[in-house]
Structure formats: C-alpha cells, structure tokens
Design a protein around this motif. Sequence first.
Motif, PDB file in Angstrom:
ATOM      1  N   GLU A   1       0.814  -1.213   0.000  1.00  0.00           N
ATOM      2  CA  GLU A   1       0.000   0.000   0.000  1.00  0.00           C
ATOM      3  C   GLU A   1       0.848   1.263   0.000  1.00  0.00           C
ATOM      4  OE1 GLU A   1       1.062  -0.823   4.200  1.00  0.00           O
ATOM      5  OE2 GLU A   1       0.427  -1.998   2.455  1.00  0.00           O
ATOM      6  N   MET A   2       2.129   1.158   0.327  1.00  0.00           N
ATOM      7  CA  MET A   2       3.003   2.331   0.369  1.00  0.00           C
ATOM      8  C   MET A   2       3.416   2.715  -1.057  1.00  0.00           C
ATOM      9  SD  MET A   2       5.506   1.413   3.600  1.00  0.00           S
ATOM     10  CE  MET A   2       6.318   3.003   3.519  1.00  0.00           C
ATOM     11  N   ASN A   3       3.418   4.038  -1.312  1.00  0.00           N
ATOM     12  CA  ASN A   3       3.921   4.486  -2.611  1.00  0.00           C
ATOM     13  C   ASN A   3       5.442   4.621  -2.562  1.00  0.00           C
ATOM     14  OD1 ASN A   3       4.600   7.059  -1.484  1.00  0.00           O
ATOM     15  ND2 ASN A   3       2.470   7.738  -1.815  1.00  0.00           N
ATOM     16  N   ILE A   4       6.036   4.898  -3.690  1.00  0.00           N
ATOM     17  CA  ILE A   4       7.496   4.904  -3.787  1.00  0.00           C
ATOM     18  C   ILE A   4       8.100   6.006  -2.940  1.00  0.00           C
ATOM     19  CG2 ILE A   4       9.448   5.090  -5.381  1.00  0.00           C
ATOM     20  CD1 ILE A   4       7.815   2.522  -5.632  1.00  0.00           C
ATOM     21  N   ASP A   5       7.451   7.177  -2.887  1.00  0.00           N
ATOM     22  CA  ASP A   5       7.978   8.269  -2.068  1.00  0.00           C
ATOM     23  C   ASP A   5       8.009   7.862  -0.592  1.00  0.00           C
ATOM     24  OD1 ASP A   5       8.412   9.960  -4.194  1.00  0.00           O
ATOM     25  OD2 ASP A   5       6.410  10.852  -4.099  1.00  0.00           O
ATOM     26  N   GLU A   6       6.940   7.210  -0.161  1.00  0.00           N
ATOM     27  CA  GLU A   6       6.881   6.780   1.236  1.00  0.00           C
ATOM     28  C   GLU A   6       7.942   5.726   1.523  1.00  0.00           C
ATOM     29  OE1 GLU A   6       2.068   7.435   1.933  1.00  0.00           O
ATOM     30  OE2 GLU A   6       2.870   5.458   1.403  1.00  0.00           O
ATOM     31  N   VAL A   7       8.138   4.837   0.567  1.00  0.00           N
ATOM     32  CA  VAL A   7       9.161   3.809   0.746  1.00  0.00           C
ATOM     33  C   VAL A   7      10.534   4.454   0.843  1.00  0.00           C
ATOM     34  CG1 VAL A   7      10.320   1.875  -0.388  1.00  0.00           C
ATOM     35  CG2 VAL A   7       7.831   1.996  -0.365  1.00  0.00           C
ATOM     36  N   ALA A   8      10.814   5.425  -0.039  1.00  0.00           N
ATOM     37  CA  ALA A   8      12.114   6.088  -0.026  1.00  0.00           C
ATOM     38  C   ALA A   8      12.353   6.801   1.293  1.00  0.00           C
ATOM     39  CB  ALA A   8      12.196   7.074  -1.193  1.00  0.00           C
ATOM     40  N   THR A   9      11.351   7.540   1.780  1.00  0.00           N
ATOM     41  CA  THR A   9      11.504   8.295   3.024  1.00  0.00           C
ATOM     42  C   THR A   9      11.664   7.349   4.209  1.00  0.00           C
ATOM     43  OG1 THR A   9      10.162  10.076   2.101  1.00  0.00           O
ATOM     44  CG2 THR A   9      10.437  10.035   4.496  1.00  0.00           C
ATOM     45  N   SER A  10      10.864   6.291   4.172  1.00  0.00           N
ATOM     46  CA  SER A  10      10.915   5.341   5.293  1.00  0.00           C
ATOM     47  C   SER A  10      12.209   4.550   5.310  1.00  0.00           C
ATOM     48  CB  SER A  10       9.731   4.364   5.208  1.00  0.00           C
ATOM     49  OG  SER A  10       8.504   5.057   5.274  1.00  0.00           O
ATOM     50  N   SER A  11      12.906   4.547   4.202  1.00  0.00           N
ATOM     51  CA  SER A  11      14.157   3.787   4.127  1.00  0.00           C
ATOM     52  C   SER A  11      15.374   4.655   4.374  1.00  0.00           C
ATOM     53  CB  SER A  11      14.276   3.115   2.763  1.00  0.00           C
ATOM     54  OG  SER A  11      13.188   2.252   2.538  1.00  0.00           O
ATOM     55  N   GLY A  12      15.182   5.944   4.641  1.00  0.00           N
ATOM     56  CA  GLY A  12      16.299   6.804   4.976  1.00  0.00           C
ATOM     57  C   GLY A  12      16.803   7.669   3.824  1.00  0.00           C
TER      58      GLY A  12
END
Length: 712
Positions: free
Chosen positions: A671-682
Amino acid sequence: MAGLVMKGCVRGTGEKGLTPDEVVAVNEQVLEKAISQPDSALMMIERLRAGDFSVLDTTTASLQWSGPLPDYRCDYLRAKVYAQTLEGLWLDSAIIIGERLMTTDAAREDLAYRQNVLEMLINACRQHRDDEQTIRWSTEFIDIYRENDNETEILRTEAEIGLMLSGIGHADEGLAKIDSVLTLLSGKRKFNELDASIIALKRKVNVIKNILQTQQTHPRPEDFVRLRTKSPVREGSGYTQGQKNNDEQAEEVSTPLPHREGQGVGLIIAAAQQMLDLLADYEQHPDEFHDGTYREPPEHLRPGYIDFYRAQAYMFMTEAYAKVPQQTLPQPLPVREGSGYTQGQKTNDEQAEEVSTPLPHREGQGEGLQGEGLQGLQGLARHYLSLFESTDYAKTFAARKDFAPIYGLLGEYDKMLAIHDEQEARLRQQGDTVNVEFATILHDRAMAAEAQGRKDEALRLHKAYETLTATLNDRLLQGKANLYAARFHAIEQQHEIERHKATSRYLGIVGGCIAIAAVLAMFFAAYVVHKRRVVEQKNRSLVRQIAEAVEYKKKYEELEDAIQTPPVTPLFERRERTSAEESPLDGGKETEDSHQPIDADIFQHIHQVIREKKLYLDPQFNRQAASDYFQITTRRVGAAFSQGSEYAKITDFINQLRLDHARELMTVHSEMNIDEVATSSGFAVRRTFSRLFKEKFGLTPTEYRNIYLSEI
C-alpha cells in the motif's frame, strides 16, 4: 480551337495493332480523299474512330481489325488533312495537334509513327513560315536518323535547316551548313547521295536568293565575271577544268557568302551548273548510281526525274543571267562552249549535243565578245529560257507560274501577264485572292504597266499590292498570335493534366506511405510487445534472483551472527560510562598505541550496531554522524570501512542497508507508494533512491514491485 486540338490525343485502349501495310493502306485512302474533299476526309476519320471501316474501299475494309481506330492514329490523320489544306487556321490546328502527339506514348514507342508525325510537323511549320519551329522539329528528326545511322538523311535535313536559318536572319550560317553538306556528299556516286546533293543545291540557291532579296542590291558585271571563274567543281561529275585537288574544292565550296554585289548571282549560277553536271552524269551512267533506295526512280520514270530538276536548274540560270544590270561590261564575258549559244549559226543537232556539256568557268574564254558583254548575258539568259521551255516540266502550270516573274525580267511581259491571268482565274475559281500568289500577280502587273508606260494603271496596281501586302502581314501576325494562343492554351491544358496526374501520384504516394507506415507500425508494435515480453521475462527472472539472493544473505548474516565472537566492547558502551572515563578504543584520544582495536574489529562492531539499531533509517546519518555516535574520529571510521571491509566507504554500506530495507518494504507493504518507501528507508530524495535502486537491482523501484506483486 482548343477542343479541336486536344480531342483524343491519347492512345486508344484495347488496341491489338495494325500491321504496317494496313496503316499505309488506311493513311493513303484518307489522304487521297483529303486532296479534293478535305471535309469528307475528316468525316471519314471520325467514322474510323467510331469503328466504322465501311467508309474504306472493299480492299482496305477487309482489314483484320475489330474495334475503333485508335485515337492517336485518327489524330495524326486529322492533322495531316489540316496540313494539306495549306490554310492558316487549319495549319495552326495541324501544328498544335502534331506537337501534342509528339508527347504521347505512341510517339515514344513507335519510331515509324514518330517519324510520320515529325514529317507532318516540319511540312506544316514550313508552310506556316515558322522557321524556328521547322528547325526545332528538323533537329529532332536528325536525332532519329542518327540513332539509325542514316548519314545521308541527316545531311538532307541539315540542308533544310540551312535554308530555315536564312529565314531567321542567319543566312551566312545557313549557307555554310549547306556548303558543308555538299562537301560531305561530294564524290559519292550513289543515287541517294546524288539526289541529296541536288536538293542541297536547290536550297543553296534559295538561301542566296533570300539574301539578295533582303539586300535589294544588283550585281556588278565585273564581279559577276570574276565569280564565274571561281565556280566550285564536283569530282566525278563528268566535268573537269584542268586539275583541282580536293582541298581547293572544299575550300571553295565551304566559303561563306561575302555580302558584296554580284557574288550572290555568281554563286547561283555555279550551284545551278553543278545540278546540270550531276544530272548529266546520272543520265549517262545510271547503272553506276544505282543503289536500290526507295528514292531512286524506276527506269521508266528516270527521264521525268532528270527533266524536272534540269528544268529547275535552267530556271535558276535564266533568272541569274537576267538579273545582271544593264551596264556596259569592261571585260568580255565567258561564253559556254557547246552550250547552244553562239554568235553564228549552229544546227539543232549541234545544239542538242552541246546542251548537256558543262560550262567551262575559265577566264578569257569569251574573248571575241568585246563590247557585246551585255548582249552576251541577255543571250545566255534567253538561251537557258529556250532550254527551260523545251522541258516537259515547263509545260505544267506549276512551272509556268514559278517562271512568270523571269519573263518579266526578260521584258516578255505578254507571256508573264498571260500566265498571271490564268493564275488569277484559278484563284478566283477557288474563291481565294487574299494570298501571296495574288500579291505577286499585282506586283508583276504593276512592274509591267510601269515598263510599258501605263503610269496610272501602274500606280493603281502598286497601291493594290501595298494594301494586300499589309493585309497579308496582318493576317500572318494574327495567325502567329492565334497559333501562340492555341499553344498556350494547349500547354495550360497539358499542365492541368500533369497537375491532376501529379496530384494522383501524390495521393498514391501518400496512401502508399500511410500503408507502409501502418505496416511498419504493426511490425514495430509487434517488436515492442516482443521486446517488452522479453524484458518482462528477464525482469521476473531478475526479481526471483534478487529474492533468492536476499534469502541467502539473510541466512548468511544469521549464520555469521551465530558464530561471531563476542564484540570487543563493553568498550563501545561509552554512553553508559561516565564522561570522565577514557574511551577503550582510543584512550580518550586516538594514539598509535598497539593495544587499540584493529579496523576489521571496529567495522564489525559498527556494522552490528548500525544494523541492530537501524541507524541507517535516519536520512542524516553519515560518516560524521557515525563518528559522533561511536566517539571515534571520522578518519578512523573511514579506515574501518575501507581497510576492514569490502565497502569503499561507510556511505556505500548505509545505502545498501537502506536499499535492502526499501526492497523489503515494497514486498511487505504494497500500500506504500514509492515516495513513502524512499523516506521510510532513509532517503531524503526519491530520485537518489530510484537511481541507486536501479544501479543495484537493475530495475526501477516501480518495476520491481509490479513484477514482484504479479509473481505472488
């Protein structure tokens, strides 16, 4: 006129083809009808166009032919009929139709048809007095002869072009061309070349007469005498004047006409004498000239051929001698030995024998005529007049009509006027007195009236002549204007046709291009689909490999953690010690002490702490942050990674951890979009995340997640 000209100028469809003999049979019958009834001939052509061959005689009507006569043949016959009438508007139509026919496929593909059209065009343009167009089509005719390697016909046509050049103000060039033709034909004892030489000599006389008429000068007797001594001589003509080599002869023949009084008349006499020499040679040795060409007359027609051209040569001689001005000659004139002209008495047998003897052009031959030069010239003129009148051709109306002005030059006005009366009667019977012939009649009658002292009648005739001449000039200009207008309209129609053809070709090309583009697009789409499938298969394989590699890595890390020796630290638990204690790693300050931990041990400890506490998820975590966190210098941090691990720097290690974390997020949290994945990954910037992810895994984050999810 445009509709008349442009009608049916394309090749008929469904044509099976007439044999050459059938074409000749149809043409001859139509054109024979056109001589007396041109309107009926035109109606016959239209019926042939409609397929009605019953209009032909029984022999020709039995042609193995079905369907209408092709348009291109009907149009040629129509133009030929127009050209035979010799009337202004019909000649215009003949020329326009002929010019149009020259652009058809039939003229390009059928050489015989092209030659027929060209001959018609040349004759029509000559009758129309359009010298420039005559030269144009004659030059094209030469190209055809050149393709067939027909040198004699090329020379014939070159002589015709020479005559036409004189009509457009290039008399010297035209005369030089004719002289060149005569030089090339000289010495060839074949009938075809002999006939071409005679025709070229006639054209030369016409060119010189045109020049003299333009200059409106009269020769001086002394020039006349001098020129006669330099008359060119033909090799093999049966006449010699001592020895003369070929170079001398060629030089004399090809010398351009000097524009000086008297020389023109002398050249006319020389050309006419050459005609007589050739005819005498042919008459005496016909077998030597036999070549079997179609121009050679059969034996029973040979005397008529010789008589015709001999009469014309006599006419040229008579006119030339008659035009010598009435002046006393300073030197005696040459006398033709055995020419039939004597100061004394000669029998008819002697005269007949001497008529065909060539004229010796030798100085001083006429000694004994001192003081009688003028009478000698007049005597020579009358002598050739009597020779002309003795020919069979002179008895025809055409010959008498051409000779009428010469009677006027000799002062025999009664004979001249009698011929003109007959000529006028014929013209009035035809209903046409507004033409060049009638203008010539008026001119000659005016000259006769003036010479006979009938001044008032002469003045009236001169005025009538001037009025008719002005009318004819206006008509000529109007005819040329009509012709140019018709040509312009025909060209406009042709351009319109070409535009339509060009549009059709363009649309065809566009349609073809669209079809080709559609086909190419289909192939390209199929190629793209194929390549996409190949790429998708590769990507799926890559995703599976990545997943397998991740699993192996996890197992490896778990195994490594299980067998790893206890870390060197409680020393790293600096945060739990008091600030006054020394750091176990560097004793408070970094030294060269040998008891310090090695780089590999430091890396293992930093590696373990960063992974366990997930320090890499902080976008601000970097080497400086690691130095602050572990209370060691940045240099020691860098050395721990560059010297104690497979990583060149701590940043590479941190980014790998972040990418692994991002990959795991995308597989677990769809459900996470790519921007959220990038931010959540540091990662602070998505672009950096996407670039590094593509470099590591060979796929963009979006591609990886889509393929992974589709594989679940």
